[in-house]
Design a protein around this motif. Structure first.
Motif, PDB file in Angstrom:
ATOM      1  N   ALA A 169       0.815  -1.214   0.000  1.00  0.00           N
ATOM      2  CA  ALA A 169       0.000   0.000   0.000  1.00  0.00           C
ATOM      3  C   ALA A 169       0.846   1.262   0.000  1.00  0.00           C
ATOM      4  N   TYR A 170       2.167   1.126   0.170  1.00  0.00           N
ATOM      5  CA  TYR A 170       3.025   2.311   0.187  1.00  0.00           C
ATOM      6  C   TYR A 170       3.001   3.038  -1.150  1.00  0.00           C
ATOM      7  N   SER A 171       2.710   2.322  -2.237  1.00  0.00           N
ATOM      8  CA  SER A 171       2.737   2.936  -3.559  1.00  0.00           C
ATOM      9  C   SER A 171       1.645   3.981  -3.723  1.00  0.00           C
ATOM     10  N   ARG A 172       0.649   4.001  -2.817  1.00  0.00           N
ATOM     11  CA  ARG A 172      -0.407   4.998  -2.921  1.00  0.00           C
ATOM     12  C   ARG A 172       0.046   6.364  -2.437  1.00  0.00           C
ATOM     13  N   SER A 173       1.195   6.436  -1.786  1.00  0.00           N
ATOM     14  CA  SER A 173       1.630   7.699  -1.199  1.00  0.00           C
ATOM     15  C   SER A 173       2.214   8.622  -2.262  1.00  0.00           C
ATOM     16  N   ALA A 174       2.310   9.888  -1.901  1.00  0.00           N
ATOM     17  CA  ALA A 174       2.856  10.890  -2.812  1.00  0.00           C
ATOM     18  C   ALA A 174       4.380  10.813  -2.820  1.00  0.00           C
ATOM     19  N   PRO A 175       5.052  11.351  -3.836  1.00  0.00           N
ATOM     20  CA  PRO A 175       6.517  11.358  -3.865  1.00  0.00           C
ATOM     21  C   PRO A 175       7.086  12.127  -2.679  1.00  0.00           C
ATOM     22  N   LEU A 176       8.309  11.766  -2.322  1.00  0.00           N
ATOM     23  CA  LEU A 176       8.938  12.366  -1.158  1.00  0.00           C
ATOM     24  C   LEU A 176       9.444  13.774  -1.429  1.00  0.00           C
ATOM     25  N   THR A 181       7.185   3.864  -2.276  1.00  0.00           N
ATOM     26  CA  THR A 181       6.878   2.473  -2.617  1.00  0.00           C
ATOM     27  C   THR A 181       7.829   1.497  -1.954  1.00  0.00           C
ATOM     28  N   LEU A 182       9.112   1.792  -1.909  1.00  0.00           N
ATOM     29  CA  LEU A 182      10.113   0.846  -1.416  1.00  0.00           C
ATOM     30  C   LEU A 182      10.506   1.105   0.027  1.00  0.00           C
ATOM     31  N   SER A 183       9.804   1.958   0.715  1.00  0.00           N
ATOM     32  CA  SER A 183      10.200   2.335   2.066  1.00  0.00           C
ATOM     33  C   SER A 183      10.147   1.141   3.013  1.00  0.00           C
ATOM     34  N   GLU A 184      10.997   1.180   4.042  1.00  0.00           N
ATOM     35  CA  GLU A 184      11.107   0.109   5.020  1.00  0.00           C
ATOM     36  C   GLU A 184      11.177   0.689   6.416  1.00  0.00           C
ATOM     37  N   VAL A 185      10.750  -0.098   7.393  1.00  0.00           N
ATOM     38  CA  VAL A 185      10.873   0.287   8.796  1.00  0.00           C
ATOM     39  C   VAL A 185      11.207  -0.971   9.586  1.00  0.00           C
ATOM     40  N   GLY A 186      12.129  -0.845  10.520  1.00  0.00           N
ATOM     41  CA  GLY A 186      12.559  -2.000  11.292  1.00  0.00           C
ATOM     42  C   GLY A 186      13.046  -1.599  12.663  1.00  0.00           C
ATOM     43  N   VAL A 187      13.318  -2.613  13.492  1.00  0.00           N
ATOM     44  CA  VAL A 187      13.785  -2.415  14.861  1.00  0.00           C
ATOM     45  C   VAL A 187      15.038  -3.260  15.063  1.00  0.00           C
ATOM     46  N   LEU A 188      16.034  -2.668  15.723  1.00  0.00           N
ATOM     47  CA  LEU A 188      17.271  -3.362  16.055  1.00  0.00           C
ATOM     48  C   LEU A 188      17.397  -3.455  17.569  1.00  0.00           C
ATOM     49  N   ARG A 189      17.520  -4.668  18.106  1.00  0.00           N
ATOM     50  CA  ARG A 189      17.742  -4.825  19.540  1.00  0.00           C
ATOM     51  C   ARG A 189      19.140  -4.348  19.899  1.00  0.00           C
ATOM     52  N   LEU A 190      19.227  -3.505  20.933  1.00  0.00           N
ATOM     53  CA  LEU A 190      20.501  -2.957  21.390  1.00  0.00           C
ATOM     54  C   LEU A 190      20.945  -3.656  22.662  1.00  0.00           C
ATOM     55  N   GLY A 205      10.676   7.198  -5.564  1.00  0.00           N
ATOM     56  CA  GLY A 205      10.806   6.319  -6.717  1.00  0.00           C
ATOM     57  C   GLY A 205      11.633   5.101  -6.333  1.00  0.00           C
ATOM     58  N   ASP A 206      12.731   4.855  -7.075  1.00  0.00           N
ATOM     59  CA  ASP A 206      13.619   3.751  -6.750  1.00  0.00           C
ATOM     60  C   ASP A 206      14.900   4.227  -6.081  1.00  0.00           C
ATOM     61  N   ALA A 207      14.966   5.489  -5.670  1.00  0.00           N
ATOM     62  CA  ALA A 207      16.162   6.045  -5.037  1.00  0.00           C
ATOM     63  C   ALA A 207      15.901   6.291  -3.555  1.00  0.00           C
ATOM     64  N   GLU A 208      16.815   5.810  -2.723  1.00  0.00           N
ATOM     65  CA  GLU A 208      16.696   6.052  -1.295  1.00  0.00           C
ATOM     66  C   GLU A 208      17.118   7.483  -0.999  1.00  0.00           C
ATOM     67  N   ARG A 209      16.239   8.237  -0.303  1.00  0.00           N
ATOM     68  CA  ARG A 209      16.527   9.643  -0.033  1.00  0.00           C
ATOM     69  C   ARG A 209      16.794   9.919   1.441  1.00  0.00           C
ATOM     70  N   LEU A 210      16.147   9.190   2.327  1.00  0.00           N
ATOM     71  CA  LEU A 210      16.317   9.427   3.761  1.00  0.00           C
ATOM     72  C   LEU A 210      16.558   8.108   4.472  1.00  0.00           C
ATOM     73  N   ARG A 211      17.572   8.069   5.300  1.00  0.00           N
ATOM     74  CA  ARG A 211      17.818   6.930   6.181  1.00  0.00           C
ATOM     75  C   ARG A 211      17.840   7.490   7.605  1.00  0.00           C
ATOM     76  N   ILE A 212      16.931   7.013   8.434  1.00  0.00           N
ATOM     77  CA  ILE A 212      16.692   7.601   9.755  1.00  0.00           C
ATOM     78  C   ILE A 212      16.814   6.522  10.811  1.00  0.00           C
ATOM     79  N   VAL A 213      17.415   6.868  11.945  1.00  0.00           N
ATOM     80  CA  VAL A 213      17.471   5.956  13.076  1.00  0.00           C
ATOM     81  C   VAL A 213      17.280   6.772  14.348  1.00  0.00           C
ATOM     82  N   THR A 214      16.545   6.210  15.313  1.00  0.00           N
ATOM     83  CA  THR A 214      16.273   6.909  16.569  1.00  0.00           C
ATOM     84  C   THR A 214      16.203   5.891  17.688  1.00  0.00           C
TER      85      THR A 214
END
Length: 432
Positions: free
Chosen positions: A83-90, A206-215, A234-243
């Motif tokens: 369903a991510y493909s329904r979103s607007a471009p970044l 469309t290709l966005s991902e979200v995950g969790v890393l155990r610390l 599109g097919d280019a990664e623009r933001l990589r975020i970690v918190t």
């Protein structure tokens, strides 16, 4: 001195004595050497091996869902990746997801303190009002309790507000973070806490991902984890975020350093990610949250090569100029985000906290040659120029109105929304 004489002298001075009469044991014969007698003692236990520090990889990152509010069922439901493909471009190169600010991205980090046993509904109301009025596009929250998360999901702004919000859940965070120390062993009362990320639907491509890393965590702390996102245009990664919310004990600087490295390794554009997709050369990196550092030197791995992240606070010294220790210490304490609203740890301890700026936002700076140029490919972020309040701290200007209850540890005996201030940073897209 003979024993009879010692007893008489003790009685003469009014002292009570206990004299034990016994026959001394004969000396024990020496034990034969091990070569001529069997050794029935238990073998020595091998030393406990210290677990190796975790390094991010595709196996350690656990994919989790983003949830959206389904108006048909009136429930928060997982958003399928398809369903991510329904979103607007970044990016604003095409249709912008935010017409009122097409070239800006505003992020906010806030330790809500909602897991505290003294947390009051009036504080939850103040935090929710701050979030809904912050004009943020991405929000990272720490110390989120299950009760506060329920209030957050019931807030009309995040259900029907403009932009349609997506949110991670505490349940998936706790499941990935694993078990932590019991509350009685870590000496901290209150509810179990989690990190939560909220972001506008228009940021998720469309290709966005979200995950969790155990610390890695200390023995007397709750479970720790980091939340990571990869946002694509599109097919280019623009933001990589970690918190994340890192170890809070003052003596755990080495542990925090290992936790930082786990997050920084994933932020590195050359690192392995949750999928086999390669990172775009112009991927912007954001690192934000509650760092809980005790000294400014703990931040040096973030700002030094090879990561070279930039502190978004305008008063922070530039890493390129090799600032002095005094400049680093001044930037570490002013303006503080923690330790000044609730200066006491507990009403009975009266141990003062050290005011310091531990809630931060770091970003990767675009190359100097790309600033102001429109002939380069790709996009990057930098703090908004010419705009008001590009960096701002919220939540420390007005106390919470309502019953004080047992919460008398605040500044001037007042109740504040949290013991932290929120940090909001507005970025703008620039060609890179």
């Amino acid at each position: 001195m003979p024993k009879d004489k010692a007893v008489k002298e003790a009685l003469a001075h009014g002292k009570r004595t206990h004299t034990r009469w016994y026959t001394p044991r004969p000396p024990r014969p020496p034990r034969p050497p091990s070569s001529s007698a069997a050794d029935h003692s238990a073998p020595p236990k091998p030393p406990k091996a210290r677990p190796a520090a975790q390094t991010p990889s595709a196996a350690l990152w656990t994919p989790i869902h983003l949830h959206h509010f389904d108006r048909d069922s009136s429930r928060w439901t997982p958003l399928a990746p398809s369903a991510y493909s329904r979103s607007a471009p970044l990016l604003p190169s095409a249709a912008s997801p935010f017409p009122d600010k097409p070239h800006q991205l505003t992020v906010l980090t806030y330790n809500t303190w909602s897991s505290s046993p003294t947390h009051h509904p009036a504080q939850s109301r103040a935090i929710l009002d701050l979030l809904s009025s912050s004009r943020a596009d991405l929000i990272a929250l720490q110390e989120v309790s299950a009760a506060f998360f329920a209030r957050l999901c019931a807030e009309p702004f995040f259900r029907t507000g403009a932009g349609e919000w997506l949110v991670t859940t505490p349940d998936e965070y706790w499941r990935a973070a694993g078990p932590g120390a019991p509350a009685d062993r870590r000496g901290k009362a209150g509810e179990e806490e989690a990190c939560v990320v909220l972001l506008r639907r228009g940021l998720v491509g469309t290709l966005s991902e979200v995950g969790v890393l155990r610390l890695e965590r200390a023995r007397d702390e709750g479970a720790k984890a980091a939340i990571a996102l990869r946002l694509f245009d599109g097919d280019a990664e623009r933001l990589r975020i970690v918190t994340s919310h890192f170890s809070s004990l003052p003596h755990n600087a080495p542990l925090r350093s290992r936790q930082y490295r786990s997050c920084l390794s994933w932020l590195d554009s050359s690192s392995c990610s949750m999928s086999s997709l390669s990172s775009h050369a112009t991927t912007t990196r954001l690192f934000l949250g509650d760092f809980n550092a005790s000294t400014p030197a703990e931040f040096s791995p973030l700002t030094s090569p090879p990561h070279s992240l930039v502190d978004a606070c305008p008063s922070a010294p530039s890493s390129c100029t090799s600032p002095s220790t005094s400049a680093q210490e001044a930037s570490f304490r002013a303006p503080p985000t923690f330790g000044h609203l609730y200066p006491w740890v507990h009403p009975s301890s009266r141990k003062p906290r050290k005011p310091r700026r531990i809630d931060r936002v770091y970003y990767s700076c675009p190359p100097p040659s790309s600033r102001g140029s429109s002939h380069t490919s790709g996009w990057a972020l930098r703090p908004a120029e010419g705009g008001e309040n590009a960096y701002e701290q919220l939540g420390g200007s007005e106390a919470v109105r309502g019953p004080q209850g047992k919460d008398r540890t605040g500044r001037a005996g007042k109740r504040w929304a949290s013991d932290h201030e929120a940090v909001r940073v507005s970025f703008e897209w620039v060609p890179a």
